[in-house]
Design a protein around this motif. Structure first.
Motif, PDB file in Angstrom:
ATOM      1  N   ILE A 183       0.863  -1.191   0.000  1.00 34.12           N
ATOM      2  CA  ILE A 183       0.000   0.000   0.000  1.00 34.12           C
ATOM      3  C   ILE A 183       0.902   1.245   0.000  1.00 34.12           C
ATOM      4  O   ILE A 183       1.869   1.301   0.775  1.00 34.12           O
ATOM      5  N   THR A 184       0.614   2.208  -0.888  1.00 32.49           N
ATOM      6  CA  THR A 184       1.489   3.391  -0.939  1.00 32.49           C
ATOM      7  C   THR A 184       1.066   4.398   0.132  1.00 32.49           C
ATOM      8  O   THR A 184      -0.066   4.385   0.613  1.00 32.49           O
ATOM      9  N   LEU A 185       2.018   5.299   0.423  1.00 33.48           N
ATOM     10  CA  LEU A 185       1.747   6.336   1.426  1.00 33.48           C
ATOM     11  C   LEU A 185       0.639   7.269   0.926  1.00 33.48           C
ATOM     12  O   LEU A 185      -0.204   7.725   1.705  1.00 33.48           O
ATOM     13  N   ASP A 186       0.642   7.518  -0.413  1.00 33.87           N
ATOM     14  CA  ASP A 186      -0.400   8.393  -0.982  1.00 33.87           C
ATOM     15  C   ASP A 186      -1.789   7.795  -0.777  1.00 33.87           C
ATOM     16  O   ASP A 186      -2.730   8.505  -0.429  1.00 33.87           O
ATOM     17  N   GLU A 187      -1.894   6.495  -0.972  1.00 36.54           N
ATOM     18  CA  GLU A 187      -3.191   5.831  -0.779  1.00 36.54           C
ATOM     19  C   GLU A 187      -3.673   5.995   0.655  1.00 36.54           C
ATOM     20  O   GLU A 187      -4.833   6.303   0.914  1.00 36.54           O
ATOM     21  N   VAL A 188      -2.740   5.760   1.565  1.00 36.08           N
ATOM     22  CA  VAL A 188      -3.086   5.831   2.987  1.00 36.08           C
ATOM     23  C   VAL A 188      -3.490   7.252   3.368  1.00 36.08           C
ATOM     24  O   VAL A 188      -4.426   7.468   4.150  1.00 36.08           O
ATOM     25  N   ALA A 189      -2.784   8.233   2.766  1.00 33.41           N
ATOM     26  CA  ALA A 189      -3.048   9.642   3.123  1.00 33.41           C
ATOM     27  C   ALA A 189      -4.463  10.061   2.727  1.00 33.41           C
ATOM     28  O   ALA A 189      -4.962  11.079   3.218  1.00 33.41           O
ATOM     29  N   ARG A 190      -5.101   9.300   1.840  1.00 22.52           N
ATOM     30  CA  ARG A 190      -6.473   9.663   1.441  1.00 22.52           C
ATOM     31  C   ARG A 190      -7.515   9.170   2.461  1.00 22.52           C
ATOM     32  O   ARG A 190      -8.669   9.547   2.403  1.00 22.52           O
ATOM     33  N   GLU A 191      -7.081   8.323   3.388  1.00 22.56           N
ATOM     34  CA  GLU A 191      -8.011   7.758   4.392  1.00 22.56           C
ATOM     35  C   GLU A 191      -8.150   8.715   5.586  1.00 22.56           C
ATOM     36  O   GLU A 191      -7.208   9.439   5.907  1.00 22.56           O
ATOM     37  N   PRO A 192      -9.283   8.701   6.256  1.00 24.42           N
ATOM     38  CA  PRO A 192      -9.378   9.486   7.501  1.00 24.42           C
ATOM     39  C   PRO A 192      -8.574   8.823   8.615  1.00 24.42           C
ATOM     40  O   PRO A 192      -8.489   7.592   8.672  1.00 24.42           O
ATOM     41  N   PHE A 193      -7.966   9.648   9.467  1.00 19.30           N
ATOM     42  CA  PHE A 193      -7.114   9.122  10.550  1.00 19.30           C
ATOM     43  C   PHE A 193      -7.624   9.487  11.934  1.00 19.30           C
ATOM     44  O   PHE A 193      -8.209  10.551  12.138  1.00 19.30           O
ATOM     45  N   ILE A 194      -7.378   8.579  12.860  1.00 19.93           N
ATOM     46  CA  ILE A 194      -7.589   8.864  14.284  1.00 19.93           C
ATOM     47  C   ILE A 194      -6.186   9.012  14.858  1.00 19.93           C
ATOM     48  O   ILE A 194      -5.426   8.037  14.868  1.00 19.93           O
ATOM     49  N   LEU A 195      -5.829  10.212  15.261  1.00 18.57           N
ATOM     50  CA  LEU A 195      -4.452  10.441  15.704  1.00 18.57           C
ATOM     51  C   LEU A 195      -4.387  10.832  17.171  1.00 18.57           C
ATOM     52  O   LEU A 195      -5.361  11.301  17.751  1.00 18.57           O
ATOM     53  N   ARG A 196      -3.192  10.639  17.742  1.00 21.57           N
ATOM     54  CA  ARG A 196      -2.927  11.119  19.101  1.00 21.57           C
ATOM     55  C   ARG A 196      -2.943  12.643  19.099  1.00 21.57           C
ATOM     56  O   ARG A 196      -2.798  13.285  18.063  1.00 21.57           O
ATOM     57  N   GLU A 197      -3.083  13.221  20.271  1.00 22.83           N
ATOM     58  CA  GLU A 197      -3.132  14.677  20.430  1.00 22.83           C
ATOM     59  C   GLU A 197      -1.789  15.316  20.075  1.00 22.83           C
ATOM     60  O   GLU A 197      -0.756  14.653  20.139  1.00 22.83           O
ATOM     61  N   ARG A 198      -1.810  16.602  19.732  1.00 24.11           N
ATOM     62  CA  ARG A 198      -0.548  17.322  19.538  1.00 24.11           C
ATOM     63  C   ARG A 198       0.212  17.332  20.859  1.00 24.11           C
ATOM     64  O   ARG A 198      -0.410  17.434  21.920  1.00 24.11           O
ATOM     65  N   GLY A 199       1.539  17.243  20.769  1.00 24.57           N
ATOM     66  CA  GLY A 199       2.324  17.154  22.002  1.00 24.57           C
ATOM     67  C   GLY A 199       2.704  15.709  22.301  1.00 24.57           C
ATOM     68  O   GLY A 199       3.531  15.455  23.158  1.00 24.57           O
ATOM     69  N   SER A 200       2.086  14.781  21.559  1.00 23.60           N
ATOM     70  CA  SER A 200       2.455  13.368  21.741  1.00 23.60           C
ATOM     71  C   SER A 200       3.610  13.037  20.791  1.00 23.60           C
ATOM     72  O   SER A 200       3.695  13.561  19.679  1.00 23.60           O
TER      73      SER A 200
END
Ligand code: PGA
Length: 306
Positions: A183-200
């Motif tokens: 899977i390419t990074l571009d493909e993944v970047a099109r998906e919505p993400f659940i990320l940790r908070e800023r500062g993590s």
């Protein structure tokens, strides 16, 4: 075999070094007659005069010179031994404060177990906060040691890697990308993400990787807890990027799939960090020694899933 005592040798060394009975008495916190008595007893044991007093001046005899040359180094060695004993006694009691990033909660408490067993008198405080908070505590010198995945570049610190810290991309087990290879990074970047908070630290690393490729992530949700992110990913809300430390040995138990994405997994380390000019306590030193001796024997996986 000469019968001399440590006290006699210490007194003699002081008299010889200071060329004075009275200054030796002052340094040793005893009276001058006590110094004279110790020297007399020492001379009796050796069987030769060690010190000659001519007028007010003190001279060492040949035997005195020989003894002075011997006992200087010997007293230093003994001093080091006394220090070691004091240190060992210090390890029996004491306090160890560690500030550690959120993600390490999956292995730090487990890792402290054998250390606590080895030193039952030590009180341990583990402050579990995100990377920004750990850096604040480091800047204020609030703890003995700090554990993180991304040590700061702008502080004069010592950093020692001690465990692997691998970042993986996660999706719900039934996500269309699950099980696909390359899977390419571009493909993944099109998906919505659940990320940790800023500062993590996790968030910082993830953003760096995508920024370096000129990509930005679409963040559907920010969560301050790795557990909550796993649940959200398992529930199909989006993709997540987490440390392997947060998962069971078999990610299917977390109902998520590890995706085969270009550039992933990202292999990093967990570091133990402290300010370079900090005088580490005996207890902190003992913990570092413990990490160095034991951690490579315990694989990351064993710690995470045991
Ligand atoms: P975090 O740190 O728990 O603040 O995300 C993890 C890391 O530094 O890798």
């Amino acid at each position: 075999m000469l019968h001399v005592t440590l006290r006699q040798l210490r007194t003699f060394e002081a008299v010889a070094r200071l060329h004075s009975f009275s200054r030796a008495a002052e340094e040793q916190h005893v009276t001058q007659p006590t110094v004279s008595k110790q020297i007399r007893l020492l001379q009796e044991s050796v069987g030769l005069p060690l010190i000659e007093q001519i007028g007010k001046r003190i001279y060492l005899t040949q035997a005195g010179e020989a003894l002075y040359a011997t006992c200087g180094g010997w007293l230093q060695t003994w001093g080091r031994f006394e220090q070691t004993i004091a240190d060992l006694k210090g390890i029996k009691q004491g306090r160890l404060r560690i500030a550690t990033v959120t993600t390490t909660k999956y292995f730090m408490p487990r890792l402290l177990g054998p250390f606590c067993n080895a030193y039952p008198g030590i009180d341990i405080t583990l402050e579990v906060v995100n990377r920004d908070r750990v850096l604040e505590r480091l800047a204020r010198n609030q703890d003995d040691l700090y554990v993180m995945g991304v040590p700061p570049d702008d502080l004069d610190i010592v950093r020692e890697p001690f465990l692997e810290n691998t970042l993986v991309v996660l999706a719900a087990a039934d996500h269309p990308l699950a099980g696909r290879s390359g899977i390419t990074l571009d493909e993944v970047a099109r998906e919505p993400f659940i990320l940790r908070e800023r500062g993590s630290g996790t968030r910082l690393t993830v953003e760096r990787v995508f920024r370096e490729r000129g990509l930005s992530l679409s963040v559907r949700m920010e969560l301050g807890s790795n557990e909550a992110i796993k649940q959200a990913v398992a529930g199909g809300l989006g993709l997540g990027i987490l440390s392997l430390s947060t998962l069971h040995a078999d990610p299917r138990l977390d109902e998520v799939a590890v995706l085969d994405v270009e550039g992933f997994p990202i292999h990093r380390h967990w570091y133990v960090v402290w300010p370079r000019d900090k005088d580490l306590s005996v207890v902190a030193q003992a913990f570092l020694d413990f990490l160095r001796r034991h951690v490579d024997l315990l694989s990351h996986r064993e710690l995470a899933s045991a």
